[in-house]
Design an enzyme around this catalytic site. Structure first.
Site, PDB file in Angstrom:
ATOM      1  N   HIS A  59       0.999  -1.549  -0.179  1.00 49.72           N
ATOM      2  CA  HIS A  59      -0.250   0.178  -0.071  1.00 49.72           C
ATOM      3  C   HIS A  59       0.974   1.059   0.368  1.00 49.72           C
ATOM      4  O   HIS A  59       1.948   1.026   1.042  1.00 49.72           O
ATOM      5  CB  HIS A  59      -0.436   0.333   0.933  1.00 49.72           C
ATOM      6  N   GLU A  84      -4.583  -1.789  12.108  1.00 45.62           N
ATOM      7  CA  GLU A  84      -3.185  -0.818  11.962  1.00 45.62           C
ATOM      8  C   GLU A  84      -2.871  -0.654  13.491  1.00 45.62           C
ATOM      9  O   GLU A  84      -2.011  -0.581  13.802  1.00 45.62           O
ATOM     10  CB  GLU A  84      -2.923  -0.255  10.536  1.00 45.62           C
ATOM     11  N   ASN A 233     -11.571 -13.417  -3.304  1.00 45.50           N
ATOM     12  CA  ASN A 233     -11.812 -15.277  -3.415  1.00 45.50           C
ATOM     13  C   ASN A 233     -12.861 -14.912  -2.215  1.00 45.50           C
ATOM     14  O   ASN A 233     -13.927 -13.993  -2.410  1.00 45.50           O
ATOM     15  CB  ASN A 233     -10.440 -14.529  -2.403  1.00 45.50           C
TER      16      ASN A 233
HETATM   17  N1  HPA Z   1     -11.798 -11.211   4.287  1.00 51.36           N
HETATM   18  C1  HPA Z   1     -11.987 -10.197   4.328  1.00 51.36           C
HETATM   19  N2  HPA Z   1     -11.499  -9.112   4.057  1.00 51.36           N
HETATM   20  C2  HPA Z   1     -10.544  -9.716   2.342  1.00 51.36           C
HETATM   21  C3  HPA Z   1     -11.488 -10.598   1.611  1.00 51.36           C
HETATM   22  C4  HPA Z   1     -12.262 -11.854   2.988  1.00 51.36           C
HETATM   23  O1  HPA Z   1     -11.555 -13.546   2.941  1.00 51.36           O
HETATM   24  N3  HPA Z   1     -10.895 -10.840   0.470  1.00 51.36           N
HETATM   25  C5  HPA Z   1     -10.049  -9.806   0.903  1.00 51.36           C
HETATM   26  N4  HPA Z   1     -10.028  -8.797   1.528  1.00 51.36           N
END
Ligand code: HPA
Length: 270
Positions: A59, A84, A233
């Protein structure tokens, strides 16, 4: 808190008097987007007095001022996350700062896990609403009267009008767009399958570690808000796959071109 905000604003104004119309927070996958716009000025977070500085790898931490198709914008390249260790008030300080710099509209982007089983990694999701019950409100503490009221309405955080415009943008770009409810959890750990079943029963379609608190702070001060998630994902237990940050980044990078195209069109259209 307002004093801190004023101090940050003063610190920025010493470097630029650029007046953005629109603000964009760039999530994972859009990290390089800022380099592709017509840049007028870059201000590193570390050069702003009292500014919370992000620690996440990958980042970048800076405001990028410039033009997207002639629209004066401020982009946040790298956001501040609650996990953080910052207070929620500090997490939303950059959002508020972009508001007091003059931005009337804000586009929030992020990477999120798919809770809705009909989603696929690489999908984009228009955020239609959010759930923040599991994280503290950024509005806790003395109300900043200069920004908004003590008990702000949250019945339309994500502007219905902007949602309509984003749907059309996606169509014009030929990019399929899912839609749904985003739930913000604290992170930094990914969730357990039981937690994902819980948020699914709450009505969430996507899960992440940011965004909703920024949306709340922006609404509090009367900005028009919209948001798009990149589903990087499937959330824990929705598929058998184990979760890791590299996979999240990989998917985000894979669809970055489309995300950039969509964001450019949306910035212009909203
Ligand atoms: N969970 C929480 N935050 C996220 C995820 C997840 O599966 N994927 C990307 N950010």
């Amino acid at each position: 808190m307002y004093k801190k905000l004023e101090k940050c604003l003063k610190s920025i104004r010493k470097k630029t008097d650029f007046k953005p119309e629109k603000a964009v927070i760039l999530g994972s996958g859009l990290g390089d987007y800022a380099e592709k716009i017509k840049i007028e000025k870059v201000v590193k977070y570390t050069d702003i007095e009292d500014f919370p500085v992000s620690t996440v790898q990958g980042h970048k931490g800076q405001f990028v001022f410039g033009y997207v198709k002639d629209v004066p914008v401020v982009l946040m390249q790298g956001r501040v996350h609650y996990y953080e260790g910052y207070s929620m008030q500090d997490v939303v300080l950059p959002t508020r700062l972009m508001g007091v710099m003059g931005a009337k509209k804000i586009l929030l982007t992020n990477a999120a896990g798919g809770v809705n089983p009909s989603f696929r990694p690489g999908d984009f999701m228009l955020i239609t609403d959010h759930i923040t019950t599991a994280v503290p409100s950024p509005l806790i503490g003395p109300n900043i009267e200069e920004l908004g009221t003590r008990f702000p309405d949250m019945s339309e955080v994500y502007s219905k009008n902007l949602q309509k415009i984003i749907r059309k943008s996606a169509k014009d770009c030929g990019i399929p767009l899912q839609e749904g409810v985003y739930v913000q959890l604290t992170g930094p750990n990914y969730e357990t399958p039981a937690e994902i079943r819980m948020v699914r029963s709450w009505g969430a379609d996507a899960v992440g570690m940011s965004t909703a608190c920024e949306a709340m702070a922006a609404r509090h001060m009367g900005m028009e808000v919209c948001g798009i998630s990149c589903i990087t994902n499937m959330a824990a237990g929705v598929s058998d796959a184990k979760l890791n940050h590299a996979e999240v980044q990989e998917t985000a990078d894979r669809v970055a071109k489309d995300f950039e195209k969509l964001v450019t069109d949306v910035i212009d259209a909203i």
